[in-house]
Design a protein around this motif. Structure first.
Motif, PDB file in Angstrom:
ATOM      1  N   SER A 238      16.974  34.917  29.151  1.00 50.51           N
ATOM      2  CA  SER A 238      16.907  35.089  27.808  1.00 50.51           C
ATOM      3  C   SER A 238      16.898  36.558  27.267  1.00 50.51           C
ATOM      4  CB  SER A 238      15.838  34.343  27.010  1.00 50.51           C
ATOM      5  OG  SER A 238      14.512  34.912  27.275  1.00 50.51           O
ATOM      6  N   GLY A 239      17.108  36.781  25.877  1.00 49.49           N
ATOM      7  CA  GLY A 239      17.196  38.130  25.563  1.00 49.49           C
ATOM      8  C   GLY A 239      15.862  38.697  25.269  1.00 49.49           C
ATOM      9  N   ASP A 240      15.037  37.916  24.841  1.00 49.42           N
ATOM     10  CA  ASP A 240      13.554  38.254  24.538  1.00 49.42           C
ATOM     11  C   ASP A 240      12.898  38.716  25.925  1.00 49.42           C
ATOM     12  OD1 ASP A 240      13.387  38.479  21.921  1.00 49.42           O
ATOM     13  OD2 ASP A 240      12.515  36.172  21.848  1.00 49.42           O
ATOM     14  N   GLU A 241      13.297  37.885  27.132  1.00 44.60           N
ATOM     15  CA  GLU A 241      12.450  38.083  28.541  1.00 44.60           C
ATOM     16  C   GLU A 241      13.362  39.490  29.062  1.00 44.60           C
ATOM     17  OE1 GLU A 241      12.138  36.262  32.946  1.00 44.60           O
ATOM     18  OE2 GLU A 241      13.505  34.973  31.306  1.00 44.60           O
ATOM     19  N   ALA A 242      14.524  39.849  28.647  1.00 41.58           N
ATOM     20  CA  ALA A 242      15.288  40.786  29.225  1.00 41.58           C
ATOM     21  C   ALA A 242      14.666  42.111  28.682  1.00 41.58           C
ATOM     22  CB  ALA A 242      16.792  40.784  29.084  1.00 41.58           C
ATOM     23  N   ILE A 243      14.697  42.156  27.342  1.00 38.69           N
ATOM     24  CA  ILE A 243      14.071  43.180  26.538  1.00 38.69           C
ATOM     25  C   ILE A 243      12.614  43.649  27.036  1.00 38.69           C
ATOM     26  CG2 ILE A 243      13.402  44.141  24.293  1.00 38.69           C
ATOM     27  CD1 ILE A 243      15.544  42.157  23.270  1.00 38.69           C
TER      28      ILE A 243
ATOM     29  N   VAL B 142      19.348  41.336  36.147  1.00 36.85           N
ATOM     30  CA  VAL B 142      20.594  40.308  35.962  1.00 36.85           C
ATOM     31  C   VAL B 142      19.922  39.640  34.667  1.00 36.85           C
ATOM     32  CG1 VAL B 142      22.012  38.578  36.599  1.00 36.85           C
ATOM     33  CG2 VAL B 142      21.203  40.495  38.109  1.00 36.85           C
ATOM     34  N   ILE B 143      20.805  39.797  33.597  1.00 32.88           N
ATOM     35  CA  ILE B 143      20.457  39.114  32.223  1.00 32.88           C
ATOM     36  C   ILE B 143      21.625  37.848  32.114  1.00 32.88           C
ATOM     37  CG2 ILE B 143      19.902  39.190  29.946  1.00 32.88           C
ATOM     38  CD1 ILE B 143      19.666  42.010  30.359  1.00 32.88           C
TER      39      ILE B 143
END
Length: 231
Positions: A35-40, A9-10
């Motif tokens: 966050s996007g960075d964490e998700a990637i 879940v992002i």
């Protein structure tokens, strides 16, 4: 032991992220990225079955996150959760590699059904036989398309729609039939997206070549035809 699907879940809103987690954790293993960075980073380093992606992230927009996840080679289905609902947004996200789209607020049962549908679709064994018409060859196993020996790069939804048309060669398929095949949701909200994707397909597989193969039957739908009279 029963296998539990893992859902990433992002979502940067802590309250909403916790709500989604509480709704789904009875059925799936849930990991949250804010966050996007964490998700990637998570998508690149861990195996995930389905990704739920909110568009309004603090460090980058959801479209960019979706693109970066796909560039990493991650094949997990991506379901977009957003408050924005318009055709251009849907088309842009699908072209970036998203698989489905839900607007907020959403129903918990529908969300669960969409997740399960995405996973079932991913687990289908693709047919191995190539599909052909004239000089066009589509390989479901390799997910490649060539025409007159030239490689044609198609986005995911473009490929799915063309494959469906080729499997039903000579048969007119309504917009709703195409929606039912290529989208998880069968809402009529996708109708405009079908038309946009058909135009994009024509730009790639018809216009660069001498003979078009996609035919419009006005008021009905689309088909691929063997005849030379194609609209």
């Amino acid at each position: 032991m029963q296998y539990l699907m893992k859902v990433l879940v992002i979502e940067d809103n802590p309250r909403l992220a916790e709500r989604i987690k509480s709704l789904l954790q009875k059925y799936y293993l849930i990991e949250v990225a804010s966050s996007g960075d964490e998700a990637i980073s998570i998508a690149a380093s861990q195996t995930t079955d389905v990704i739920l992606l909110d568009l309004g992230l603090p460090d980058m927009n959801g479209l960019e996150v979706c693109q970066k996840i796909r560039e990493l080679g991650v094949i997990a289905p991506i379901l977009i959760l957003t408050g924005v609902d318009d055709i251009l947004s849907r088309v842009s996200l699908l072209n970036a590699g998203a698989d489905d789209y839900m607007t907020k607020p959403f129903d918990a049962d529908e969300l669960k059904a969409r997740i399960n549908a995405l996973e079932r679709r991913r687990n289908r064994s693709p047919p191995q036989d190539d599909l052909t018409i004239r000089d066009l060859i589509l390989s479901p196993a390799k997910r490649t398309v060539t025409r007159n020996g030239v490689n044609v790069n198609l986005r995911r939804k473009e490929f799915d729609i063309l494959e469906y048309l080729l499997k039903n060669k000579g048969r007119v398929l309504s917009r709703q039939m195409i929606i039912n095949h290529a989208w998880i949701s069968t809402s009529t909200a996708w109708t405009g997206s079908v038309d946009v994707h058909i135009k994009q397909l024509r730009d790639k597989i018809d216009r660069p070549f001498l003979v078009p193969i996609i035919k419009t039957t006005y008021g009905v739908g689309y088909s691929v035809e063997l005849s030379t009279e194609v609209n």
